[in-house]
Design an enzyme around this catalytic site. Structure first.
Site, PDB file in Angstrom:
ATOM      1  N   ASP A  72     -26.715  -8.623  -0.355  1.00 17.34           N
ATOM      2  CA  ASP A  72     -27.601  -7.475  -0.530  1.00 17.34           C
ATOM      3  C   ASP A  72     -27.286  -6.404   0.523  1.00 17.34           C
ATOM      4  O   ASP A  72     -26.522  -6.651   1.469  1.00 17.34           O
ATOM      5  CB  ASP A  72     -29.058  -7.962  -0.420  1.00 17.34           C
ATOM      6  CG  ASP A  72     -30.010  -7.135  -1.273  1.00 17.34           C
ATOM      7  OD1 ASP A  72     -29.685  -5.970  -1.569  1.00 17.34           O
ATOM      8  OD2 ASP A  72     -31.090  -7.644  -1.626  1.00 17.34           O
ATOM      9  N   GLU A 114     -23.971  -5.511  -3.880  1.00 18.68           N
ATOM     10  CA  GLU A 114     -24.874  -4.422  -4.290  1.00 18.68           C
ATOM     11  C   GLU A 114     -24.414  -3.107  -3.642  1.00 18.68           C
ATOM     12  O   GLU A 114     -25.192  -2.164  -3.488  1.00 18.68           O
ATOM     13  CB  GLU A 114     -26.327  -4.747  -3.916  1.00 18.68           C
ATOM     14  CG  GLU A 114     -26.858  -5.987  -4.589  1.00 18.68           C
ATOM     15  CD  GLU A 114     -28.374  -6.055  -4.658  1.00 18.68           C
ATOM     16  OE1 GLU A 114     -29.017  -5.006  -4.825  1.00 18.68           O
ATOM     17  OE2 GLU A 114     -28.905  -7.160  -4.534  1.00 18.68           O
ATOM     18  N   TRP A 115     -23.173  -3.065  -3.280  1.00 18.62           N
ATOM     19  CA  TRP A 115     -22.559  -1.959  -2.553  1.00 18.62           C
ATOM     20  C   TRP A 115     -22.799  -0.600  -3.223  1.00 18.62           C
ATOM     21  O   TRP A 115     -23.367   0.312  -2.602  1.00 18.62           O
ATOM     22  CB  TRP A 115     -21.097  -2.354  -2.365  1.00 18.62           C
ATOM     23  CG  TRP A 115     -20.136  -1.442  -1.718  1.00 18.62           C
ATOM     24  CD1 TRP A 115     -20.327  -0.150  -1.294  1.00 18.62           C
ATOM     25  CD2 TRP A 115     -18.784  -1.788  -1.413  1.00 18.62           C
ATOM     26  NE1 TRP A 115     -19.153   0.332  -0.752  1.00 18.62           N
ATOM     27  CE2 TRP A 115     -18.199  -0.653  -0.811  1.00 18.62           C
ATOM     28  CE3 TRP A 115     -17.995  -2.931  -1.595  1.00 18.62           C
ATOM     29  CZ2 TRP A 115     -16.866  -0.632  -0.396  1.00 18.62           C
ATOM     30  CZ3 TRP A 115     -16.669  -2.913  -1.182  1.00 18.62           C
ATOM     31  CH2 TRP A 115     -16.113  -1.771  -0.578  1.00 18.62           C
ATOM     32  N   PRO A 116     -22.412  -0.425  -4.518  1.00 16.28           N
ATOM     33  CA  PRO A 116     -22.613   0.920  -5.095  1.00 16.28           C
ATOM     34  C   PRO A 116     -24.078   1.328  -5.197  1.00 16.28           C
ATOM     35  O   PRO A 116     -24.395   2.523  -5.067  1.00 16.28           O
ATOM     36  CB  PRO A 116     -21.976   0.832  -6.485  1.00 16.28           C
ATOM     37  CG  PRO A 116     -21.680  -0.593  -6.732  1.00 16.28           C
ATOM     38  CD  PRO A 116     -21.714  -1.328  -5.441  1.00 16.28           C
ATOM     39  N   LEU A 117     -24.968   0.375  -5.396  1.00 18.57           N
ATOM     40  CA  LEU A 117     -26.396   0.711  -5.491  1.00 18.57           C
ATOM     41  C   LEU A 117     -26.891   1.366  -4.203  1.00 18.57           C
ATOM     42  O   LEU A 117     -27.608   2.369  -4.234  1.00 18.57           O
ATOM     43  CB  LEU A 117     -27.201  -0.566  -5.792  1.00 18.57           C
ATOM     44  CG  LEU A 117     -28.714  -0.497  -5.620  1.00 18.57           C
ATOM     45  CD1 LEU A 117     -29.330   0.511  -6.575  1.00 18.57           C
ATOM     46  CD2 LEU A 117     -29.343  -1.866  -5.857  1.00 18.57           C
ATOM     47  N   TYR A 118     -26.486   0.812  -3.074  1.00 24.28           N
ATOM     48  CA  TYR A 118     -26.951   1.349  -1.793  1.00 24.28           C
ATOM     49  C   TYR A 118     -26.174   2.593  -1.359  1.00 24.28           C
ATOM     50  O   TYR A 118     -26.646   3.385  -0.549  1.00 24.28           O
ATOM     51  CB  TYR A 118     -26.887   0.267  -0.707  1.00 24.28           C
ATOM     52  CG  TYR A 118     -27.976  -0.770  -0.890  1.00 24.28           C
ATOM     53  CD1 TYR A 118     -29.240  -0.582  -0.337  1.00 24.28           C
ATOM     54  CD2 TYR A 118     -27.759  -1.909  -1.647  1.00 24.28           C
ATOM     55  CE1 TYR A 118     -30.255  -1.511  -0.523  1.00 24.28           C
ATOM     56  CE2 TYR A 118     -28.762  -2.846  -1.844  1.00 24.28           C
ATOM     57  CZ  TYR A 118     -30.013  -2.641  -1.275  1.00 24.28           C
ATOM     58  OH  TYR A 118     -31.022  -3.555  -1.465  1.00 24.28           O
ATOM     59  N   ASP A 166     -33.431  -2.671  -9.301  1.00 24.43           N
ATOM     60  CA  ASP A 166     -33.792  -4.050  -9.676  1.00 24.43           C
ATOM     61  C   ASP A 166     -34.435  -4.086 -11.060  1.00 24.43           C
ATOM     62  O   ASP A 166     -35.271  -3.244 -11.381  1.00 24.43           O
ATOM     63  CB  ASP A 166     -34.842  -4.600  -8.705  1.00 24.43           C
ATOM     64  CG  ASP A 166     -34.286  -4.832  -7.323  1.00 24.43           C
ATOM     65  OD1 ASP A 166     -33.119  -4.487  -7.073  1.00 24.43           O
ATOM     66  OD2 ASP A 166     -35.038  -5.376  -6.490  1.00 24.43           O
TER      67      ASP A 166
HETATM   68  C1  GAL Z   1     -33.218  -6.383  -3.600  1.00 26.23           C
HETATM   69  C2  GAL Z   1     -32.194  -6.838  -4.612  1.00 26.23           C
HETATM   70  C3  GAL Z   1     -32.899  -7.830  -5.508  1.00 26.23           C
HETATM   71  C4  GAL Z   1     -33.348  -9.002  -4.660  1.00 26.23           C
HETATM   72  C5  GAL Z   1     -34.227  -8.523  -3.487  1.00 26.23           C
HETATM   73  C6  GAL Z   1     -34.510  -9.636  -2.519  1.00 26.23           C
HETATM   74  O1  GAL Z   1     -32.711  -5.391  -2.860  1.00 26.23           O
HETATM   75  O2  GAL Z   1     -31.715  -5.756  -5.344  1.00 26.23           O
HETATM   76  O3  GAL Z   1     -32.056  -8.238  -6.539  1.00 26.23           O
HETATM   77  O4  GAL Z   1     -32.226  -9.692  -4.197  1.00 26.23           O
HETATM   78  O5  GAL Z   1     -33.608  -7.476  -2.789  1.00 26.23           O
HETATM   79  O6  GAL Z   1     -35.245  -9.223  -1.435  1.00 26.23           O
END
Ligand code: GAL
Length: 422
Positions: free
Chosen positions: A172, A205-209, A233
């Site tokens: 994450d 989750e690199w591109p999302l952030y 999410d």
């Molecule tokens: C979010 C992530 C979710 C879940 C959550 C856990 O940032 O996108 O999929 O992992 O954190 O805290």
């Protein structure tokens, strides 16, 4: 390529103050993070987050808290209820498994009350069932739920996961000080996992952030990650599924072409079998996740799931589309007021087509389409055999190039078709 790695590694050295020698050594060895031979088709499995979130209360909710018992029960059911045979292989832990502190050697440790036997024991158990174990960590100083982050400990964490026998890491991107550390952290962890010598799928989750700050460089991301989240999410709601699909259509030019064996766009978990989606909306999620070549990571309660949801999630024809070895992601090629038409090229010149009814009012919508417009004009030239797979299987038969296909699509539902060229 070694040079490319070397220059990235030198940037990592500046950022993380780690031994340049070690990094040069990796470059000489020619480590190729993405070339890890994994996720050649989209990862399939179960992930706890959407359904069980960060439930720490094992006193009040022993069956719903994040504990080894939950994962052992899911592992048993994955085998006994046909999930494993259908292809769901990775049982994945999300956030909130950790103890609040690292151990005396600086290693992450599982919460001792909720995971009294430890992760290695759980991994052994999961492996004894013929399944694989996924775990969760964070590139920054803390996980999103506030547990210890991996920043500055990438090597030790990668090695700990490998020692435990972990097979997938969801990494994450919360609590990172800067975009430079975020990007370098994702790269670094990829190399660190690779260096352990264990086969570990790397889910990012690199591109999302990154996206709020600048456009992701997907060539870079796919070089390091097996799959990556682009968007928010998923929730157990139709609004959430619609927003993911809408985002995908808007950004498809950028993301579709980078998908392929070993590297996939991840639109987040399947929420089929929970509370928020009608039957037709669940059909839409399953059909479109197959078209998008998305990882199929269910987040539901396998102890309590309707037979209808189970049959949908275990539908072998739909899974075969998702897992098609050509590994091309599908796209939306026609958007009308009421209907979206998606298609995905498959191996052996076959195509999958999804007709999605955008209306949320009225009855089944009659929709007619020229078969010559499907599959870039190739799918039914000179003819094709069409099978409807969802909402139920119907052999529609042979269609010549000049014919039209008539369907009826339920409100917020999808008709999924397979076209075999003749
Ligand atoms: C979010 C992530 C979710 C879940 C959550 C856990 O940032 O996108 O999929 O992992 O954190 O805290």
């Amino acid at each position: 390529m070694a040079l490319k790695l070397l220059s990235l590694d030198m940037r990592l050295v500046c950022e993380l103050e780690l031994s340049p020698l070690a990094l040069v050594f990796w470059s000489i060895l020619g480590v190729r993070a993405l070339n890890n031979g994994l996720a050649r088709t989209p990862t399939m499995g179960w992930l706890h987050w959407e359904r069980f979130m960060c439930n720490l209360d094992c006193q009040e909710e022993p069956d719903a808290c994040i504990s080894e018992q939950l994962f052992m029960q899911m592992a048993e059911l994955m085998v006994s209820d046909g999930w494993k045979d259908a292809g769901y292989e990775y049982l994945c832990i999300d956030d909130c498994w950790m103890a609040p502190q690292r151990d005396s050697k600086g290693r992450l440790q599982a919460d001792p009350q909720r995971f009294p036997s430890g992760i290695k024991h759980l991994a052994n158990y999961v492996h004894s069932k013929g399944l694989k174990l996924g775990i969760y960590a964070d590139v920054g100083n803390k996980t999103c739920a506030g547990f210890p982050g991996s920043f500055g400990s990438y090597d030790i964490d990668a090695q700990t996961f490998a020692d435990w026998g972990v097979d997938l890491l969801k990494f994450d991107g919360c609590h990172c000080d800067s975009i430079v550390s975020l990007e370098n952290g994702y790269r670094y962890m990829s190399l660190a996992l690779n260096k352990t010598g264990r086969s570990i799928v790397y889910s990012c989750e690199w591109p999302l952030y990154l996206r709020p700050f600048h456009k992701p460089n997907y060539t870079d991301i796919q070089y390091y990650c097996n799959h990556w989240r682009n968007f928010d999410d998923v929730y157990d709601s139709w609004e959430s599924i619609k927003s993911i699909l809408a985002w995908t259509v808007i950004n498809q030019k950028e993301i579709v072409e980078v998908a392929g064996p070993g590297s996939w766009n991840d639109p987040d978990m399947l929420v089929i079998g929970n509370f928020g989606l009608s039957w037709d909306q669940q059909v839409t999620q399953m059909a479109l996740w197959a078209i998008m070549a998305a990882p199929l990571l269910m987040s539901n309660d396998l102890r309590q799931i309707s037979s209808q949801a189970k049959a949908l999630l275990q539908n072998e024809d739909v899974i075969a589309i998702n897992q098609d070895p050509l590994g091309k992601q599908g796209y939306c090629f026609r958007k009308e007021k009421q209907v979206e038409v998606w298609e995905r090229p498959l191996s052996n010149l076959a195509w999958a087509v999804a007709l999605r009814n955008l209306q949320e009012v009225g009855g089944p919508y009659p929709y007619t389409i020229q078969v010559s417009s499907l599959g870039r004009g190739l799918a039914c030239n000179p003819g094709c055999i069409i099978t409807q797979l969802l909402p139920e299987k119907v052999h529609l038969g042979f269609y010549e190039w000049t014919l039209t296909l008539k369907t009826r699509i339920n409100p917020s539902g999808t008709v999924l078709l397979r076209l075999e060229r003749f």
